[in-house]
Design an enzyme around this catalytic site. Sequence first.
Site, short mmCIF file in Angstrom:
data_model
loop_
_atom_site.label_atom_id
_atom_site.label_comp_id
_atom_site.label_asym_id
_atom_site.label_seq_id
_atom_site.Cartn_x
_atom_site.Cartn_y
_atom_site.Cartn_z
N TYR A 177 -6.19 -20.11 7.41
CA TYR A 177 -4.75 -20.75 7.52
C TYR A 177 -3.82 -19.92 8.13
O TYR A 177 -3.84 -18.82 8.03
CB TYR A 177 -4.34 -20.62 6.14
CG TYR A 177 -2.85 -21.28 5.92
CD1 TYR A 177 -2.48 -22.59 6.09
CD2 TYR A 177 -1.82 -20.51 5.69
CE1 TYR A 177 -1.26 -23.38 5.72
CE2 TYR A 177 -0.34 -20.81 5.70
CZ TYR A 177 -0.33 -22.33 5.63
OH TYR A 177 0.96 -22.87 5.48
N ASP A 282 -4.09 -12.98 13.73
CA ASP A 282 -2.91 -13.28 12.94
C ASP A 282 -2.90 -12.36 11.75
O ASP A 282 -3.93 -12.40 10.81
CB ASP A 282 -3.47 -14.87 12.44
CG ASP A 282 -2.47 -15.18 11.34
OD1 ASP A 282 -1.36 -14.31 10.92
OD2 ASP A 282 -2.64 -16.19 10.79
N LYS A 310 5.22 -12.15 6.43
CA LYS A 310 5.15 -11.89 5.01
C LYS A 310 5.67 -10.23 4.79
O LYS A 310 6.88 -9.98 4.62
CB LYS A 310 3.65 -11.91 4.42
CG LYS A 310 3.26 -13.35 4.42
CD LYS A 310 2.06 -13.38 3.56
CE LYS A 310 1.55 -14.91 3.86
NZ LYS A 310 2.33 -15.84 3.00
#
Length: 473
Positions: A177, A282, A310
């Site tokens: 994801y 990522d 995050k």
Amino acid sequence: MTVSNATTTTPRPGDPPRTESAGRVTDLLEREERALQARTPASEAMHTRALRTMTGGVPSSYQLRDPWPIYLTHGRGSLVWDVDGNEYSDFHNGYGSMVQGHAHPAIVRAVTERMALGSHFAMPTEDSVLVSEELARRFGLPQWRYVNSGSEATMDAIRIARGVTGRDTIVKIFGSYHGHHDYVMVSIGTPYGDIGPADHMNSLAYGAGIPQAVVDLTVPVPFNDAAAMERRIAALEAEGRKPACVIMEAAMMNLGVVLPEPGYLEAVREITRRHGIVLIFDEVKTGLCVAAGGAVERFGVLPDMVTLAKALGGGLPAGAIGATAELMAAVAEDRVKQVGTFNGNPLVMAAARASLTEVLTPDAYAHLDRLNDRLVDGCTAILARHGIAGYAVGISSKGCVHFTDAPIRDYTSFMAHQNAVLPELAWLYNANRQVLMAPGREEEWTLSVQHTDADVDRYLASLDAMAADLARG
């Protein structure tokens, strides 16, 4: 990682492995769900109210839970409290955003001081410079830009790669994801039978509303299989569709935790360099969470670009893109547009600066490593003692228990061998025993620098209770 020696019946692909009675699991699920509902009546009332004006009663579909989610009121350190007053050791940590813990004094102080000076200008501040300098030092990439989420970070990184190379096709890892923009909402969660062979995995939209033309531009390959990646790249080149980039997590964080096998990342780096393809790590989940310099530091492989989010903002919405000077020249020269009104917001930059300089220190990472080793070793011992198929795996603040009869190395093995029911049961056991985890079989725990041995003890006690109940069945 350690795999238990429990004996199981080998399932057919797509079927869950079984080491316990299906009836026993169902009984425990029903018992634990009743207990949770009895503990959370105020959350039920809040959900009923929220449904009137907020779709599904939640801000994001990932927060949905049947019959209702748990609504929180506040957090402090390693703990959070819900609207019913229940206390939890927080291993959810905002899907990994809160490695600093809740209301860390250094971050509270920095944001409070910044708020009094003005919260937004859409102009640069000194903190944005200090943060970029620290990120460059930690990750070994010289040029940085800011965004406001992981989705924005991966979207802009892919756009930069496309703008520099002049190519449209991108390659991603099947099951990973990378945010909720159309480019990467492809081949994330799908039934076993729809995955396809390693050399030609299927490009599948993750939900409605994603144009097929976009889906076709995103090509998935398996994790931990560099040879399959190179074969797919060669096939795409033969079709006249040489990829602009490979975007991937250095350690998969959407199947619990799946670590790269020895030599895999080095092989990917060599393949992408040889083919002239931009390699994007990522690090939205790993960045700042598995080492000071994220997966780049932990695994020693330097990509062309890194995306962060995050944990970067210490609880505020933040993201960043780091890259080589050559790639970022396209942005500096305005050939690729990288924009955003809230990019480098002063509150976010103040929080990020305090986090990087005062919170996420060498001592903090040593603390995370020690607690995570305790968790992984303790979980593995519990599974072995009770004869439950599975193993624990972790890396610094991140980890999970895989309930499986075989090692998980990619999405195909995850779907073929993981017992999909036990993560749901484990979530309920945790919630009823003062441990909050991210829901879903794909999720992992995230420790914070404010977690203690007592928090680890709570987690291990919950797993031990579940394993003992399953063994009795």
